[in-house]
Design a protein around this motif. Structure first.
Motif, short mmCIF file in Angstrom:
data_model
loop_
_atom_site.label_atom_id
_atom_site.label_comp_id
_atom_site.label_asym_id
_atom_site.label_seq_id
_atom_site.Cartn_x
_atom_site.Cartn_y
_atom_site.Cartn_z
N GLU A 63 -10.43 5.01 -1.32
CA GLU A 63 -9.45 6.09 -1.38
C GLU A 63 -9.95 7.23 -2.26
N TYR B 248 0.70 4.13 -2.84
CA TYR B 248 0.43 5.55 -2.61
C TYR B 248 1.40 6.43 -3.39
N SER C 134 0.80 8.77 7.41
CA SER C 134 0.01 8.20 8.50
C SER C 134 0.26 6.69 8.61
N LEU C 135 0.32 6.04 7.46
CA LEU C 135 0.52 4.59 7.48
C LEU C 135 1.92 4.25 8.00
N TRP D 215 -1.33 10.10 3.37
CA TRP D 215 -1.72 8.75 3.77
C TRP D 215 -0.47 7.92 4.03
N THR E 108 0.83 -1.20 0.00
CA THR E 108 0.00 0.00 0.00
C THR E 108 0.87 1.26 0.00
N PRO F 281 -2.18 11.36 -1.23
CA PRO F 281 -1.61 10.02 -0.97
C PRO F 281 -0.30 10.09 -0.19
N MET G 283 -5.79 15.62 7.68
CA MET G 283 -5.13 14.42 7.22
C MET G 283 -4.38 13.71 8.33
N SER H 274 -4.74 9.87 9.17
CA SER H 274 -5.84 9.35 8.34
C SER H 274 -5.30 8.40 7.28
N VAL H 275 -5.75 7.17 7.33
CA VAL H 275 -5.42 6.19 6.29
C VAL H 275 -6.71 5.52 5.86
N PRO H 276 -7.00 5.49 4.57
CA PRO H 276 -8.18 4.75 4.12
C PRO H 276 -8.04 3.28 4.51
N GLN I 252 -12.45 9.26 -0.29
CA GLN I 252 -11.81 10.16 0.68
C GLN I 252 -11.09 11.32 -0.01
#
Lengths: 339, 339, 339, 339, 339
Positions: free
Chosen positions: A167, A131, A190-191, A187, A127, A184, D325, D328-330, A170
């Motif tokens: 996605e 992104y 965050s991930l 994201w 993932t 992305p 954000m 935030s992760v989908p 959002q």
């Protein structure tokens, strides 16, 4: 498609550049033949008018006009203006290529630092890389005609597997009118932070290295966007175009073969077609074509960057790097030079 | 082989550049003599036709044509176009040299941070360096004719000790149609991570530094690949070639010595061979040859980069750095300036 | 020795560049006077032959030849070729200066991070800095004539205190035919790792920073080596030299003062010495001399880099930085602007 | 507003630059028409005086003057001077664009490393980003006319939500006469340190990365300030302007159509309006206009950077990045290429 | 003082560059008027001699000489040589500006990482920043005439509060003949290490970041020193100066108005003052003046960098950054865009 001919000119032999003249794809002929035809037709039209339609008095006047045009055409510094302009365009062209984001470096860090062979870890790694690729494609969609044609709507990105429906939802829900290519990236942040909290990334140095690399990619995307947004000043392009076009307009009249019987100096011969003027057209307008081709290398010219190939290659290599290649080392054995 | 003459011109003495004119290897003579011969022969052929085969009327026509060609040839801005083009080619040439990957920096980090004098540790260090060299060679194979000739198949790499049979098998098993030069880099990553887990690398800062350095190398490989892939636009090369060739085609006729008896201005003498036109040929086509030689510095020209030497040197220095030199410090003693 | 005149031209006053014309050391006069003498003598020789030795018929022929040469000499684009070539040489010259390795940055890190005031610690710090300087000198020996003269054998380096006899022995024992300038760098690495193990360097961040800085220095050494190895293509230098020399050969004949009595246009006066041709010689060949001087800035020209001074300065400052200055802070007191 | 035409020239088709000639906004016509009108009127005025007001003797004198002006005007190297000058201006223009500070990279680090979903943490993150934006706006106010018009007083910044009244008070209380754009940077530092102390930033590597990124932004602000402060030397601009203007002053007289009856060479025709001189005016003055437009890209020309848009975009994206954000992760799901 | 005119040319309006011609400070007039006067006087002197003092025979000879000079003066490629030379000087000029050390980045790190509100901590922070400023001033003293005049002896630095008497004593006690600008950098290192030992700096990452930033500043100082030491090769400057001066010497004779009665072509008019030659003088010598002004931007020309202002600004901002601004954050409140 990019026209690669490096291998053809690896060695400087007898006329190694000469062979390049025999190509069609991406060649000056393919780019120029229409302009050259138009120019030749206009020239011939004027020539016919001069030879057959004008009366004697008009002929004399036309001849004076031709000499006048020929004289002043030479005052137009076409080669000078073109030289500086094309140099500028070429340096921007290469600058744009150097801004193309490659996810390879991030692949190394994600593949190395995000540990774990279970499905959850694999999902995180894949993932993350997706992104990054998505960010790149969002930028490409806004600057490259080829990529835009391939993904005319965001829905196409979902179908191509570059983003999920969730996605997309959002992304569209975010209240901003500006380009959202950076979403992305957030994201990704965050991930990554979650992966750190969950211990998949097991130290802070690695975490910072990953975020730093992400920032490099983001800056490159931004740079591509900027190159697209801040074009070379229109005035400069117009100045060059006017110089070249007006030079050849003047040549249309000034380079006519005048009646040798009138004894104008330098007008002893009548070849009907002005071979040297056509040659000049060939390389002056050809030089301008270099600029036309390079000023936006994300179009669909023969020599433009193959953005769609980039999209595919980057996605494939990214996923291979962090998944198939994860923790994979061939059995080690002593090399040939051991002791 | 690269032609080095720095030492020859260390001091600017009496005609220090003059001596360079007396060299053959890598010289303009070696590159040009065939073209020059062809040009001279064509010139002489035309000269013979003009002098012996044409009748009087044809001679007068030829003379007019010659004067016409001579006049218009001067309108072709050969030096201008060449100046800008060669500058561009030279800057790409140096850019390519600066992208050549040297494993030395990584040798420092691997030799320093991967600890342990046992065979397993040695194996790790040597294998890491071999992977790096392998990545470089994979790139060289795709851009350098010389390296490709040396390693026409991947099997040759195995024989040369750059990879093992098992590594080749895994490389080929990977389902990707794109260049796989990055695969050894990913093995490097995996092996480094294992070394960290096993404690051979004993801190995360070192780990990140190693991966960062690996990424620099990978970027350089990518850059070499890009220089090869994204050639200078074909149109630009064609424009320059057409300008130079058409100039000398025009000279073939325009610079003929016309019958002095006809009294054309500037045609009082008959030397049979146009020494100045040959000189112009010498440095205009010579200038173009500079471009032909540099546009792809990974060929086999006299002045191209010695890629095969690079391959050997890098492998040797890499292995020495991390193995023989591992943990080696000469006995320290006070230096001469102590207090 | 480098010729510094920045202070002389700090302010742009009345003819501030004019005063620079009155210098000898590093001047165009010093570089050119021999060439200029030879040119003048050849010119006078030809002049004498034309005036006194030729008969009338030969004189007429010579005059035609002179006019012919004069006409075609102007077709040689000397200034153009020189402009582009010298620009290139100057940019390489500065690139080389920017690659000169200064150990100052490493001095900061070694002086700061390698702790301990005892003799062992001092020995480590001094030895580390000596290794760095040694690497630089090894490179200089291979590229700089001045340094090579100073240290014709490796033994001289031992005598100069740059390396110990034991180090020389180990260096020579290493089985490699390639330049070994990198060996002291590897000793540096090993010694640094020991210092870390022994706790003299007390954290891994510092360790990595030191190795990173070492790598910068090593890259700079490599770059100097590369500039020496990859000369500007010989062909380019030859093209420029041929252009300049052939121009002045043509001038030798073409700029002769012809008998004013013959009434050739532009030949009304007879000055015996062609002052403007000498001026042209002065700045065209002078411009070429700029290239001759800069193409290898590690020679012994007046304007070349003072490599021997660099060697001395760097060694002294390195040792002072890590030894005398170690842990030295003047007593702190409130500065003048306190509150 | 920036004039973007990249998309228009994505493909090099038939006359793709030709279409650019038909634009008005940001075009050479819009910039030049007034100058062109003035030039034409002056030319016509002189023409009328010559044709109708002068007596025969004065006409003869005027004609000689015109020929004299025409001859010497050609000695003015307008294209050369302009070529070098515009190249310089363009490189500074792009250098300025590359110094424009984007807070995106800092957004990544603040959004990632400053942990906590509570209001206090949100406040810290938003305030940090606001400080960065404020620093940028303070710089813009001093270099960009557009931004200065939007925020004529500091009070306007408070109203726009870029700073609070308290911050303004503290900023103004600081005793310094120099630009205070750096003060919000120091608040940023203090606030970051507090976040570290309070544990919102949970490691020192992240802290250092944030401060490092802050420093990059601060350097960019400084660079923008420097470009504004250190203009291109006035003398250079004056030299170029004098060259262009004096050339066209000379043309006003030198390019008059003289009485064809007088039989001056090259004066056989009378067109009343000198079309080629107007063309020359068009691209020489047009070229100068390129410089006028780019020399300060923070003005309000059609082609200047849209600083106000930048201010809005950056603030919005900054706040979105670190707030909406944050974390935030989908929902993750397997991508299309899974296995 | 630097001449800033960016704001004046923010918008490209009607003749926006034209207004720049009306300035005096930093203008071409101020720089050139003496040279122009001398040139005009010499010209008039020669004119008077030709018109009134020579007899008829001498006049005829002078006229031939004038025509000869005029012809050959045009062979001197002044604009070409100047174009390349000035481009080079301008790039060095900007390179020097970019090497100017700003202590702002270090202020951020020292102000952030050196903790503690007590006097001892304040003293450490202020002293660290003072050391940095001192290093800069030591370099400026050796390259900038303005700073040298302000601090003619080291004692002046003590009086100005840049160093203490004790520091001066230690600096002078150090046995080295080379520039000692780096000594305060080493004090900085020692003091930083103590701060780390005492816990005022509480982590190693910060420590390394500070030393890294210090090294950047030190490198910039070194670079300034190098630019001063390694001037542009004297030969290049001499070549350009000779070209320009000899061109105008030739013009002194060649551009004299010859007796129209003699009927020399192009000599029909007598204006007494050669307006176009003065114009040429204006922009050729003006162009050379650009080089004279920029070749050493640390002098006292109107357009040189204001080094003394830099010294004051940097010291003030440094001390404010680490003292007044230490740990200062305005009370935080929700911004306008909250939710």
């Amino acid at each position: 498609m990019t026209v690669t001919y490096s291998r053809r000119v690896a060695n400087a032999g007898l006329g190694s550049f000469f062979h390049l003249l025999l190509r069609w794809r991406g060649s000056i002929y393919k780019l120029l033949y229409r302009e050259l035809l138009i120019f030749t037709m206009l020239y011939c039209g004027l020539s016919i008018i001069y030879r057959f339609l004008l009366n004697e008095g008009q002929k004399r006047l036309f001849e004076k006009l031709a000499i006048y045009c020929d004289h002043y055409a030479e005052l137009i510094p076409v080669s000078f203006v073109l030289g500086f302009y094309v140099t500028l365009v070429v340096s921007r062209w290469w600058g744009q290529f150097e801004s193309v984001p490659w996810p390879d470096r991030l692949g190394v860090l994600v593949g190395g630092h995000v540990r774990g062979g279970d499905e959850a870890a694999r999902l995180v790694r894949r993932t993350l890389m997706r992104y990054i690729n998505l960010s790149g494609v969002l930028i490409y969609r806004s600057i490259s005609t080829a990529v835009y044609k391939r993904f005319p709507t965001m829905e196409h990105l979902v179908q191509a597997g570059l983003m999920t429906a969730e996605e997309l939802r959002q992304l569209e829900a975010l209240p901003s009118t500006h380009s959202k290519f950076w979403v992305p990236c957030m994201w990704f942040v965050s991930l990554t932070m979650r992966a750190r909290t969950e211990g998949r990334i097991n130290n802070d140095v690695a975490l910072t290295a990953i975020l730093n690399e992400l920032n490099s990619l983001r800056s490159q995307c931004m740079k591509l966007y900027s190159y697209d947004w801040i074009s070379l000043p229109l005035v400069y392009t117009q100045v060059v175009t006017v110089a070249v076009y007006s030079f050849f307009l003047a040549c249309l009249i000034g380079r006519q073969f005048l009646d040798p019987a009138q004894g104008y100096p330098g007008h002893d011969l009548d070849f009907y077609l002005p071979i040297f003027t056509l040659l000049q057209f060939f390389f002056y307008v050809g030089w301008l074509k270099v600029a036309e081709q390079l000023i936006n290398p994300f179009g669909e010219d023969d020599d433009d960057f193959e953005t769609n190939w980039l999209v595919d290659r980057n996605l494939q290599v990214s996923l291979l790097s962090v998944d198939e290649m994860y923790d994979s080392v061939p059995v080690m054995e002593r090399d040939k030079y051991w002791n």
